[in-house]
Design an enzyme around this catalytic site. Structure first.
Site, PDB file in Angstrom:
ATOM      1  N   GLU A 178      10.590  13.202   8.221  1.00 36.74           N
ATOM      2  CA  GLU A 178      10.453  14.117   7.154  1.00 36.74           C
ATOM      3  C   GLU A 178      11.629  14.495   6.432  1.00 36.74           C
ATOM      4  OE1 GLU A 178       8.514  17.734   8.878  1.00 36.74           O
ATOM      5  OE2 GLU A 178       6.839  16.633   9.103  1.00 36.74           O
ATOM      6  N   ASP A 234      -2.096   5.171 -13.394  1.00 33.42           N
ATOM      7  CA  ASP A 234      -2.617   4.668 -12.311  1.00 33.42           C
ATOM      8  C   ASP A 234      -2.622   3.069 -12.095  1.00 33.42           C
ATOM      9  OD1 ASP A 234      -3.649   4.015  -9.844  1.00 33.42           O
ATOM     10  OD2 ASP A 234      -5.253   5.609  -9.955  1.00 33.42           O
ATOM     11  N   THR A 248      -1.094   1.750  -5.732  1.00 35.96           N
ATOM     12  CA  THR A 248      -1.113   1.212  -4.245  1.00 35.96           C
ATOM     13  C   THR A 248      -0.161   0.013  -4.142  1.00 35.96           C
ATOM     14  OG1 THR A 248      -2.784  -0.381  -4.812  1.00 35.96           O
ATOM     15  CG2 THR A 248      -3.667   1.974  -4.162  1.00 35.96           C
ATOM     16  N   LYS A 276      -2.755  -4.080  -3.165  1.00 38.13           N
ATOM     17  CA  LYS A 276      -3.959  -4.756  -4.062  1.00 38.13           C
ATOM     18  C   LYS A 276      -3.329  -5.991  -4.439  1.00 38.13           C
ATOM     19  CE  LYS A 276      -6.738  -0.658  -4.563  1.00 38.13           C
ATOM     20  NZ  LYS A 276      -7.009   0.404  -5.510  1.00 38.13           N
ATOM     21  N   ARG A 288      -0.992  -1.504   3.420  1.00 42.55           N
ATOM     22  CA  ARG A 288      -1.738  -0.482   2.651  1.00 42.55           C
ATOM     23  C   ARG A 288      -0.879   0.834   2.490  1.00 42.55           C
ATOM     24  NH1 ARG A 288      -6.854  -2.105   3.045  1.00 42.55           N
ATOM     25  NH2 ARG A 288      -7.478  -0.467   1.776  1.00 42.55           N
TER      26      ARG A 288
HETATM   27  C1  LIG Z   1      -7.904   1.722  -5.032  1.00 42.96           C
HETATM   28  C2  LIG Z   1      -7.451   2.680  -6.323  1.00 42.96           C
HETATM   29  C3  LIG Z   1      -6.819   3.918  -5.931  1.00 42.96           C
HETATM   30  C4  LIG Z   1      -6.943   4.418  -4.465  1.00 42.96           C
HETATM   31  O1  LIG Z   1      -6.353   3.694  -3.549  1.00 42.96           O
HETATM   32  P1  LIG Z   1      -6.641   4.042  -2.005  1.00 42.96           P
HETATM   33  O2  LIG Z   1      -5.456   3.501  -1.325  1.00 42.96           O
HETATM   34  O3  LIG Z   1      -7.753   3.449  -1.684  1.00 42.96           O
HETATM   35  O4  LIG Z   1      -6.611   5.766  -1.915  1.00 42.96           O
HETATM   36  C5  LIG Z   1      -6.436   5.079  -6.836  1.00 42.96           C
HETATM   37  N1  LIG Z   1      -6.581   4.659  -8.175  1.00 42.96           N
HETATM   38  C6  LIG Z   1      -7.354   3.441  -8.463  1.00 42.96           C
HETATM   39  C7  LIG Z   1      -7.095   2.878  -9.919  1.00 42.96           C
HETATM   40  C8  LIG Z   1      -7.353   2.492  -7.668  1.00 42.96           C
HETATM   41  O5  LIG Z   1      -8.123   1.338  -7.770  1.00 42.96           O
END
Ligand SMILES: *Cc1c(COP(=O)(O)O)cnc(C)c1O
Length: 414
Positions: free
Chosen positions: A56, A199, A225, A228, A234
């Site tokens: 932490e 995002d 993230t 992806k 993850r």
């Molecule tokens: C996949 C995604 C998220 C969420 O990610 P998680 O790891 O599944 O919580 C947030 N914003 C966008 C635009 C996404 O495509």
């Protein structure tokens, strides 16, 4: 721990299920736009002793002892990430995309504040203000939409922003296939005095690889993230301008989270190093070539693609003219060993559980080595399956052909 040394000797059930899933991934075509195959190096870092540590706090300022090595790991991750995106400040502790977004809102907003985001059925994400999500319950989200042609019309965004005067504007989506005019978003936000939040969960890899434009030079804060297009573990990260560094770090810890997942931080650092290699640029270019090839082939076969094509790694197919729902398509393709996700189309007349489209993406198949020729084959298999969705014999024949194609492009079994 004598008798719990290895998974296969201690827990045959879970071991077998993992083997089965690995085989499924090897044998089938993965077209879910948010998925990818992490490298053995990334997986190795995730399965390391770093799992055992509590840390932490932040490098040099921990609430637990014994963190000198973890500090080096996290610092490396931060430095690589800042280099990858040319960012002023990076936080690598966010556990996943949604928690990262929660931290961003927490850092900039009070409950009830107004935020402008893209409508979910137009390609937005749950965490951008959907009524069933924490974001929609805690904050007052108002929505902009894509235009009739499926593309975001920046003049329309400006109109909504001027009318609504939000405290924050969110851009960056889950099911939108066009590049974004980040600079214009920033100009609009400046006009109404709003924070800018990008995002880039889906497109981070393509931005890192230099294939799409980056919001980092313009936006106050950027979340993503790491699993992806970026092809890491993850997890997630947040980038921001130096002036917001403290409030972002505090929102993650102690605001939202407890101990960071140090093994994942290490795996993120590995993924960032991979993305800094010249080969990653070539990978990204091929993702887009593959997506464009697929979109063109689908259109040639009479399918409607939302916005008429793609600039990135994904496309949303509007299946209404094919008399098959997104759910039926998803099920039929599952039978041939092709994974896609059903998806709403803008202004979808059908209910969300049975939407009118499917979303398809090329990051995973590109990782395993598919190029245009294999993409064309896969597209033809999909079309054949959708036209024969009730013919089990045809479907099982296609499944065999797909397995054969996949066997030429191993993921882990080299
Ligand atoms: C996949 C995604 C998220 C969420 O990610 P998680 O790891 O599944 O919580 C947030 N914003 C966008 C635009 C996404 O495509």
């Amino acid at each position: 721990m004598e008798n719990i040394k290895s998974l296969s000797s201690f827990d045959q059930e879970i071991f077998d299920l993992i083997e089965k899933e690995t085989k499924r991934q090897e044998d089938e075509i993965e077209l879910i736009a948010s998925e990818n195959y992490a490298s053995p190096a990334v997986l190795e870092a995730m399965a390391s002793s770093l799992n055992n540590k509590y840390s932490e706090g932040y490098p040099g300022k921990r609430y637990y002892g014994g963190n000198a090595i973890i500090d080096d790991v996290e610092t490396l991750a931060i430095e690589r990430l800042k280099k990858l995106f040319g960012a002023e400040h990076a936080n690598v502790q966010a556990l996943s995309g949604s928690p990262a977004n929660a931290a961003v809102y927490m850092a900039f907003l009070e409950p009830g504040d107004k935020v402008l985001g893209l409508k979910l059925d137009h390609g937005g994400h749950l965490s951008h203000g959907h009524s069933v999500n924490f974001s929609g319950r805690l904050y007052n989200f108002v929505q902009y939409e894509v235009a009739e042609n499926g593309v975001i019309d920046m003049e329309k965004v400006r109109e909504v922003a001027l009318k609504e005067k939000p405290k924050m504007i969110v851009a960056g989506f889950s099911a939108y296939s066009r590049d974004l005019d980040w600079k214009k978003f920033k100009e609009i936000a400046d006009e109404v005095g709003a924070y800018t939040f990008a995002d880039i969960a889906h497109i981070a890899g393509l931005i890192a690889g230099g294939c799409l434009s980056s919001p980092v030079p313009y936006f106050d804060v950027v979340s993503s993230t790491t699993h992806k297009t970026l092809r890491g573990p993850r997890g997630a990260f947040i980038l921001c301008k130096e002036q917001f560094a403290k409030q972002i770090d505090r929102a993650i810890f102690p605001g939202m989270q407890g101990g960071p997942h140090d093994h994942i931080t290490a795996a993120k650092a590995v993924a960032f190093k991979e993305a800094l290699q010249p080969e990653f640029k070539i990978y990204c270019q091929q993702i887009i070539k593959n997506a464009k090839t697929m979109a063109e082939k689908f259109m040639e076969l009479g399918y409607e693609i939302v916005s008429g094509g793609t600039d990135n790694h994904l496309m949303v197919i509007d299946l209404r003219n094919k008399n098959i729902s997104g759910l039926e398509a998803e099920k039929a393709l599952e039978k041939i060993g092709v994974s896609v996700s059903r998806s709403t189309i803008p202004n979808d007349p059908a209910p969300p559980m049975r939407p009118s489209g499917v979303r398809i993406g090329t990051p995973a198949i590109t990782t395993r080595g598919f190029e245009e020729q294999e993409v064309l084959m896969a597209t033809e298999f999909i079309d054949l399956a959708l036209r024969n969705k009730d013919d089990e014999k045809v479907l099982s024949e296609i499944k065999e052909k797909i397995k054969e194609l996949c066997s030429k492009f191993p993921i882990y079994k080299k």
